[in-house]
Enzyme design. Structure first.
Site, PDB file in Angstrom:
ATOM      1  N   ARG A 113       0.890  -1.182   0.000  1.00 50.24           N
ATOM      2  CA  ARG A 113       0.000   0.000   0.000  1.00 50.24           C
ATOM      3  C   ARG A 113       0.908   1.206   0.000  1.00 50.24           C
ATOM      4  O   ARG A 113       1.716   1.383   0.924  1.00 50.24           O
ATOM      5  CB  ARG A 113      -0.914  -0.006   1.219  1.00 50.24           C
ATOM      6  N   HIS A 117      -7.531   0.964  -6.223  1.00 49.57           N
ATOM      7  CA  HIS A 117      -7.667   0.026  -5.087  1.00 49.57           C
ATOM      8  C   HIS A 117      -8.328  -1.267  -5.608  1.00 49.57           C
ATOM      9  O   HIS A 117      -9.473  -1.561  -5.289  1.00 49.57           O
ATOM     10  CB  HIS A 117      -8.511   0.682  -4.001  1.00 49.57           C
ATOM     11  N   GLN A 127     -10.048  -3.975  -3.304  1.00 52.70           N
ATOM     12  CA  GLN A 127     -11.344  -3.542  -2.785  1.00 52.70           C
ATOM     13  C   GLN A 127     -12.453  -3.857  -3.780  1.00 52.70           C
ATOM     14  O   GLN A 127     -13.518  -4.367  -3.417  1.00 52.70           O
ATOM     15  CB  GLN A 127     -11.308  -2.026  -2.520  1.00 52.70           C
ATOM     16  N   ASP A 132     -17.516   6.890  -0.817  1.00 53.21           N
ATOM     17  CA  ASP A 132     -16.249   6.749  -0.087  1.00 53.21           C
ATOM     18  C   ASP A 132     -15.987   8.075   0.622  1.00 53.21           C
ATOM     19  O   ASP A 132     -16.673   9.077   0.376  1.00 53.21           O
ATOM     20  CB  ASP A 132     -15.123   6.391  -1.081  1.00 53.21           C
ATOM     21  N   CYS A 176     -16.278   1.299   1.002  1.00 46.45           N
ATOM     22  CA  CYS A 176     -15.094   0.468   1.263  1.00 46.45           C
ATOM     23  C   CYS A 176     -14.656   0.547   2.724  1.00 46.45           C
ATOM     24  O   CYS A 176     -13.962  -0.346   3.200  1.00 46.45           O
ATOM     25  CB  CYS A 176     -13.965   0.865   0.333  1.00 46.45           C
ATOM     26  N   ARG A 191     -13.217  -8.899   1.482  1.00 50.96           N
ATOM     27  CA  ARG A 191     -11.814  -8.598   1.200  1.00 50.96           C
ATOM     28  C   ARG A 191     -10.975  -9.858   1.436  1.00 50.96           C
ATOM     29  O   ARG A 191     -10.091 -10.199   0.654  1.00 50.96           O
ATOM     30  CB  ARG A 191     -11.300  -7.473   2.118  1.00 50.96           C
TER      31      ARG A 191
END
Ligand code: CP
Ligand code: NVA
Length: 308
Positions: free
Chosen positions: A107, A134, A137, A225, A266, A294
């Site tokens: 990340r 991402h 996700q 988000d 998310c 996930r």
């Protein structure tokens, strides 16, 4: 080398194969303890490095638990405690890490860091979020949608708010999985133009609808988000909040979507900002299933990368 760098860089058949594998692993472990090992131990004897240059709860825990369920071991590292955060190049870090571990999840901030790591690593690299995307996700999100409502192909998916990294991956998925995508947010925060182009080139209808109540009409899935991502300057908070407030997902807004529409986020969320608690905890919301998926999706991503 099978890196998992982005949804649009991975063949659609491989994405579908991963979703099926993830779903199979999820159902095979139904009712077992969270720490119970899976019957198959394809990562036995394998070491996975999880590198974080930004904070994380879900990505960190779901990868760590997933590796253990598959019989492997993990090293969780933060950029600042590695020489990477003190001047060692990404390329040298990639070469060195490849001598010790079998798989690297990172990340990071700039996408260029991810790409440089992948270029110089001799083991697979997984994108655990960059400023630009991402993908893990969105694999979980597609899996969550399909577990609840069946195939996502042809469905109407609406993104409300900031056209950020998660939004870009969802656009990539629109192209790869064949769903229609509507973006509703201010023009200054429009999604990545290349992601929009990818979705359209691959047959998805992409609509920009500035008025959120028009955007969500008949939606099968509404997604939002945070209004300020980890890579955004903290000083931008007030301006963004002013721009994004009209796009808050409220119960009134959800009522304009299809009656069986799902709501996703998310997480982490800022309750009463991008979405109200009434929506997050309401009948349309699948946010905690989404977080759980996930784990299932990433186990499949890791197995695909390693071919095990
Ligand atoms: N959704 C997500 O990636 O959460 P974390 O930042 O907690 O990993
Ligand atoms: N857009 C958010 C997602 C966090 C999982 C961020 O980048 O901070």
């Amino acid at each position: 080398m099978k890196h998992f760098l982005d949804v649009h860089k991975t063949p659609p058949e491989a994405l579908r194969e991963m979703l099926e594998a993830g779903r199979a692993m999820k159902h095979a472990r139904a009712g077992r303890g969270k720490a119970a090992p899976d019957d198959a131990q394809p990562l036995a004897g394998r070491m996975v490095a999880l590198i974080f240059e930004k904070p994380s709860t879900r990505t960190r825990v779901s990868f760590d638990v997933g590796v253990r369920q598959l019989g492997g071991e993990t090293l969780v590292l933060t950029g600042s405690e590695m020489q990477l955060g003190h001047g060692e190049t990404v390329a040298d870090t990639a070469r060195v890490m490849s001598r010790y571990v079998d798989l690297i999840m990172i990340r990071t901030f700039e996408e260029a860091t991810l790409l440089e790591l992948a270029e110089h690593a001799s083991v697979p690299v997984i994108n655990g979020l960059t400023d630009a995307s991402h993908p893990c996700q969105i694999m979980a999100d597609v899996m969550t949608y399909e577990e609840h409502r069946g195939s996502i192909a042809g469905r109407k998916v609406v993104w409300a708010g900031d056209g950020n990294n998660v939004c870009a991956s969802l656009l990539h998925a629109a192209g790869q999985f064949g769903f229609d995508f509507t973006f509703s947010g201010p023009e200054t925060l429009d999604p990545d133009a290349a992601a929009v182009a990818f979705a359209r080139e691959n047959g998805a209808t992409v609509t920009i609808a500035r008025a959120p109540e028009n955007a969500v009409a008949g939606a099968d899935l509404v997604v939002t988000d945070t209004w300020l991502s980890m890579h955004d300057a903290p000083g931008a908070r007030e301006r963004r909040h002013n721009q994004l407030r009209p796009y808050q997902v409220t119960a009134d807004l959800m009522a304009k979507a299809a009656p069986d529409a799902l709501f996703m986020h998310c997480l982490p969320a800022h309750r009463e900002e991008e979405a109200t608690s009434e929506v997050m905890d309401g009948p349309h919301s699948v946010i905690f299933d989404e977080a759980e998926y996930r784990l299932h999706a990433q186990k499949a991503v890791m197995r695909w990368c390693l071919g095990v």
